[in-house]
Scaffold this active site. Structure first.
Site: not given
Length: 929
Positions: A777, A596, A781, A601, A929
């Site tokens: 993602h 993740h 997530n 990110h 997010i």
């Protein structure tokens, strides 16, 4: 509708009157503008006819324009153009902001106004300089100071030569005291045969006051140009704007800046708070890591101490880091710098703030409990966990009485905010409260859960470690044929391997070098785990063995590993449950720290920084990527502030604790292979070997749609007939070069970086980036709370090892006497669990302004004036919509047992659309997010 042949004064221009008029009477503001006519310098539009795009516009040009053109003769030296500027206001303003707005309106009346200038795409034929309109001002700012509504449309008039040509850029100077958000500009008027309709500028940017930034802001029209095809009038501006965004790499960044630059992760620790809060800098030869956005803050007052840590996963030698210049911290709720336009907009900020409030209230009461009582409370039973969703945190734990006596205001919070203190029921409990206990659900979540990317086919038996045997002992797994022979439905182990029937979750090598350090911490215990699964004839997986490994007591010695098999009695049932919990804890750490955080990110951030620094907003590749970069820098900055920092949420709630980011960097150093290289663990590589793999099956639908969209889009600008076009694109090559050599500097010499020489190379790179930012993602997530919000299903932290009579006879006796209590005491405490739940609840939430894959883009003119590109996107949107229908159909198919059945949750994490909130579905365009 084209008006190129209309001459003012001789004919009634079609854009003034009639049913198709662009200028309507009254207060109408839902207008359809025709597409810009072909530009003579546009290579592609010389080869095909332009098509009209009906695109909704957010500005109204009123009938005052008629007064400017009535009575004009056919041949004039000057013509009038009008700009309609849509400015977005805040939904909520505090008193100070309201006062400043009124002062700005007043001073606007007396000359401290907003100044505009148009720049033509062409240059003066004699002077070879830019053709500009001269400065003008917004004329109705004061008059509209009290207009209500989210958007206000202002106007400005320009007088230009009749040979001015098509506007290609507009500059803005804000002489007010306060910044304003310029959403769009539309230019209309009639001047010459090159002035063929409205010109759209999609700005979506904060324009700062000259007191903060005295230079002109430059905005380009929404017409895409490769660098080599940039009109002469825009070439210099194109480079000026990119230089502004790059900055000079010096100084402390102000919140109003728009500068994109690189730095290492040297801001995670806070040695000023104490030596235990110092953390090594991530990024550099010894501790490689992607780069993050530079803030330029000064170093901490305390020189960072020499931090001892173990980085290498191929040998177990600790070393001392050099004295680091740790960057000083900005602690919440103070804002941390990101380039101004990358910060959350108001709707997103409001949704995030609401989630943060929820998190504060959820963790506030447990924090009080922990501080008042010396006992860090464990859950006393599963029903106490259930009460978090039914009645709230403090109602059934027997703790409220002494709290209310000591802190009466707690009662007030409880009474006024009881709904916020109660957690929403996670999806994992909605269809079958006891699903998490079953082996088939444990296996199902490996292919349809929060972290469905680590399952792999076993290529040989026994599994082997890649760690140095001189340090970590023999490489063979402790799982033997004897352990699994009776679980293979009549097959031999060799037959099961050859027929692709054995699969594995392997967290051995990433954890083992860190296990001793984890187990030395108070209240944290870990193993390096392997789990074997057998593929049943009906297409489901069943776990058949769990290996719980510890490091050897002496370098090169055998490892004291424990192998658990499916239970045969009550005792082995509880041991098996504890073993599965440790596997889930390993999985949770790898999911959060590697798959993740690191692989979506952190990996995306350098590509985003480089895009803003090297690709003009006019570049078609920037236009393609822009929706997939939204908010990523802001959410990553917030993560550095609250999630991955020293004593942050990740350290507090996950088993690796303070060494978690070292584990992440170890993975980056030894296992990361770049985003430009085909990865056969992705959906298109797994579909054939695992028949019912929801993540892979649904992912393949979206991957294929993205591939076709990107391929068709790239062919518009880099056709196969011109194979050198990619290689000769200066901005494109500079972007990729900087991504590799600066953003991922620590891997810049790796052999696996793909070249960027052909259109096919570009398609592969862009497809992967779009996939990572959107579908990958989303799959990792938005299931965090629906599946992880019930902590026993997926404990992020374990506090006890599996009881072993040889290691601790008294502990084993306590386990036999009360296995239920032992299991709960191994789980996170009340404080740890509720803090974790509050955070993953926030992280699983879609904001009201979310933009989803394949969603509308407010008409083609909002992002591009290229009708061919817009048509390609519309085809993509239709394919994404069809993929969603197919996913819905799959979830209703009883033959797909990993997504349909009694108590089985449908797999919706890759269903593209969603409403706001925690929905367990939805694929946003970006890592937001």
């Amino acid at each position: 509708m084209a008006v190129c042949s209309q001459i003012m004064g001789l004919h009634q221009p079609s854009f003034l009157l009639g049913s198709g008029s662009l200028l309507l009477r009254g207060n109408q503001n839902k207008l359809a503008f025709p597409a810009i006519c072909p530009d003579g310098q546009d290579r592609r539009r010389r080869l095909r006819s332009a098509k009209t795009v009906a695109a909704p516009v957010k500005a109204t040009i009123n009938e005052d324009v008629i007064k400017m053109v009535v009575g004009k003769q056919a041949k004039v030296d000057k013509v009038m153009l009008r700009a309609a500027l849509t400015v977005r206001r805040k939904h909520k303003e505090d008193i100070k902001e309201a006062i400043v707005n009124q002062l700005d309106a007043l001073t606007d009346k007396f000359g401290r106004n907003v100044v505009l200038e148009l720049i033509s795409t062409g240059i003066h034929p004699r002077t070879k300089k830019q053709k500009t309109s001269g400065a003008t001002v917004i004329k109705d700012w004061f008059e509209k100071k009290n207009v209500k509504g989210e958007r206000v449309v202002y106007t400005a008039d320009f007088t230009v030569d009749s040979s001015f040509g098509e506007p290609g850029a507009i500059t803005v100077i804000n002489r007010h005291q306060k910044e304003f958000f310029l959403e769009s500009v539309v230019i209309e008027g009639e001047g010459s045969t090159s002035s063929c309709g409205p010109v759209h500028f999609s700005c979506n940017s904060w324009v700062q006051s000259t007191k903060d930034h005295p230079k002109k802001r430059i905005f380009f029209s929404n017409k895409p140009y490769l660098p080599s095809e940039t009109p002469e009038g825009l070439k210099e501006l194109r480079e000026i704007e990119l230089n502004e965004l790059r900055g000079d790499g010096k100084g402390i960044r102000k919140l109003s800046d728009r500068i994109f630059d690189y730095a290492t992760y040297n801001d995670l620790g806070n040695p000023d708070r104490g030596s235990e809060f110092a953390r090594p800098t991530l990024g550099g030869e010894k501790i490689p890591y992607p780069r993050r956005c530079r803030t330029g803050r000064p170093p901490t007052d305390t020189n960072s101490p020499k931090v001892v840590f173990i980085q290498e996963t191929t040998y177990r030698a600790s070393f001392h880091g050099t004295d680091m210049l740790a960057e000083s911290r900005v602690e919440k709720p103070n804002p941390i710098y990101v380039p101004r336009d990358e910060a959350f907009e108001e709707l997103k900020q409001g949704a995030f703030a609401a989630g943060r409030l929820k998190a504060v209230l959820h963790s506030f009461i447990p924090s009080l409990i922990a501080s008042i009582s010396a006992d860090n409370h464990d859950f006393k039973g599963f029903h106490h966990i259930d009460n978090l969703y039914k009645e709230g945190l403090i109602l059934k734990l027997g703790l409220q009485e002494h709290l209310l006596k000591k802190l009466p205001f707690v009662k007030k919070i409880q009474e006024s905010s009881e709904g916020l203190l109660r957690y929403d029921t996670p999806s994992i409990l909605t269809k079958d409260k006891f699903a998490w206990l079953r082996d088939d659900e444990f296996a199902r979540q490996a292919v349809a859960g929060i972290n469905p990317v680590n399952i792999e086919r076993l290529q040989s038996f026994p599994p082997l470690s890649n760690l140095d045997p001189a340090i970590y002992g023999p490489p063979e797994s402790a799982i033997t044929e004897a352990h699994i022979r009776g679980q293979l439905e009549g097959l031999t182990v060799q037959q099961a391997v050859e027929e692709g029937k054995l699969f594995m979750l392997d967290f051995h090598d990433i954890y083992l070098p860190f296990v001793d350090r984890i187990n030395m911490m108070d209240g944290r215990k870990a193993y390096a785990t392997r789990t074997l699964f057998f593929l049943t004839p009906i297409g489901t997986l069943k776990p058949i063995a769990i290996e719980l490994g510890l490091p050897p007591r002496q370098p090169g010695a055998s490892r004291p590993s424990m192998v658990l098999m499916p239970p045969r009695d009550a005792t082995t049932n509880w041991l098996w449950m504890l073993g599965k919990a440790h596997v889930c804890s390993n999985d949770a750490g790898v999911h959060q720290l590697v798959n993740h955080w690191l692989k979506t990110h952190a990996t995306m951030e350098p590509f985003i920084l480089a895009a803003h620094r090297q690709l003009s907003t006019m570049h078609p590749v920037f236009k393609l990527l822009h929706p997939h970069m939204r908010y990523t820098l802001e959410i990553n900055a917030l993560a550095r502030q609250s999630l991955i920092n020293a004593d942050g949420v990740i350290e507090s709630c996950f088993t690796p604790g303070p060494i978690g980011m070292e584990m992440s960097s170890a993975y980056y150093k030894h296992h990361w292979r770049g985003v430009a290289v085909a990865d056969h663990t992705q959906p298109h590589g797994l579909r054939l070997i695992l028949p019912d793999y929801p993540y892979a099956d649904d992912g393949l639908l979206l991957w294929s749609a993205i591939t076709r969209f990107v391929g068709a889009y790239v062919q518009i600008y880099y056709p196969e007939s011109d194979p050198n076009r990619v290689r000769s694109d200066s901005e494109l090559q500079a972007w990729y070069h900087e991504c590799v050599n600066v953003g991922h500097e620590d891997h810049r010499h790796a052999s696996w970086w793909s070249p960027l020489d052909t259109a096919s190379d570009l398609v592969a790179l862009l497809t992967t980036l779009v996939w990572i930012a959107s579908a990958q993602h989303a799959a990792l997530n938005f299931g965090q709370y629906p599946l992880g919000g019930y902590v026993p299903n997926r404990p992020p932290l374990m506090r006890r090892l599996v009881p072993d009579p040889d290691r601790d006879a008294d502990e084993y006796k306590a386990f036999l006497a009360d296995p239920h209590c032992f299991f709960l005491s191994s789980m996170p405490s009340v404080l740890q669990a509720t803090k974790f739940m509050a955070v993953v609840d926030t992280l699983s939430t879609h904001s009201p302004d979310e933009e989803y894959l394949g969603g509308t883009r407010d008409g083609a003119a909002a992002w591009t004036a290229d009708e061919e590109a817009a048509a390609v996107y519309r085809a993509f949107a239709a394919e994404v919509a069809a993929a969603e229908e197919e996913i819905e159909s799959r979830n209703a198919d009883p033959s797909r047992r990993n997504r349909c059945g009694a108590g089985v949750l449908p797999y919706e994490l890759l269903a593209p659309s969603s409403g706001p909130g925690v929905t367990g579905r939805g694929v946003p365009n970006s890592v937001s997010i």
